[in-house]
Design an enzyme around this catalytic site. Sequence first.
Site, PDB file in Angstrom:
ATOM      1  N   CYS A 118      29.583  25.968  39.067  1.00 33.75           N
ATOM      2  CA  CYS A 118      30.026  27.306  38.484  1.00 33.75           C
ATOM      3  C   CYS A 118      31.421  27.715  38.864  1.00 33.75           C
ATOM      4  CB  CYS A 118      29.064  28.566  39.171  1.00 33.75           C
ATOM      5  SG  CYS A 118      29.205  30.046  38.523  1.00 33.75           S
ATOM      6  N   CYS A 119      31.793  27.516  40.126  1.00 34.42           N
ATOM      7  CA  CYS A 119      33.482  27.576  40.501  1.00 34.42           C
ATOM      8  C   CYS A 119      34.327  26.838  39.578  1.00 34.42           C
ATOM      9  CB  CYS A 119      33.543  27.199  42.075  1.00 34.42           C
ATOM     10  SG  CYS A 119      32.751  28.645  43.176  1.00 34.42           S
ATOM     11  N   CYS A 170      27.386  35.840  44.614  1.00 31.99           N
ATOM     12  CA  CYS A 170      27.462  34.803  45.752  1.00 31.99           C
ATOM     13  C   CYS A 170      28.106  35.429  46.940  1.00 31.99           C
ATOM     14  CB  CYS A 170      28.577  33.706  45.258  1.00 31.99           C
ATOM     15  SG  CYS A 170      28.016  33.013  43.728  1.00 31.99           S
ATOM     16  N   CYS A 208      35.533  27.771  47.506  1.00 34.87           N
ATOM     17  CA  CYS A 208      35.370  27.616  46.035  1.00 34.87           C
ATOM     18  C   CYS A 208      36.074  26.238  45.665  1.00 34.87           C
ATOM     19  CB  CYS A 208      35.943  28.930  45.252  1.00 34.87           C
ATOM     20  SG  CYS A 208      37.733  29.070  45.531  1.00 34.87           S
TER      21      CYS A 208
END
Length: 236
Positions: A123-124, A209, A232
């Site tokens: 996702c990051c 998050c 991240c």
Amino acid sequence: MEELSYSSISDEQLTKINTELTKKDAIDVLKWAYKKYGEELVYACSFGAEGIVLVDLISKVKKDATIVFLDTEFHFKETYDLINKVIEKYPTLKIKMVKPSLTVDKQKELHGDELWKKAPDQCCNIRKLTPLAEELTKYQAWISGLRREQSSTRSHVQFVNKDNRFQSIKICPLIHWTWDEIWMYIKLHNLHYNELHDKSYPSIGCENCTLPVAEGEDARQGRWANSTKTECGLHQ
């Protein structure tokens, strides 16, 4: 002027530059950076407490500096509200919202719902790393708000760094600042800041998050709190 791009700078040059900047303060580092790189320098700002300090310092050095915000489209409303206030306060700064090529709906379609829970690194990568990598290809150097005090993984950061991940020069003017000094500056200059800082959120990322931190816990304890993830990936 001496060429100091990622591809040309040597370890000896880096050591010499950081030695010369050792006793300089943050604004002197910014003056050096803008003199050296000019329009080839961009600030990637998360609009946390450090970010607000750097925006204000940068405005004193280069009033039309370019600032980019990685808009993952998952940020808190308070973060977007703060950005609007900053845009109003510093109208000559060029603040750019950089979004990933993959929309939230398309990401859900391709990878399923709540990717940040199942695969936070992926996702990051989609929503932060890839957009920043694409943006940084337009510049020779970028500014970051990293501080050595933030974590053990950041304790080695210098004022000027060779960023191997993005093949760029990364400049970190606040490396010696403490959390207390960040807030002293914010209060002294009456700067806008993210209201979540008053609700036990010292480090603020995406809403999905980020959790508040209990008193006495590490400032970054609330980031990816329910996983082993601590970064991240922007600063590895």
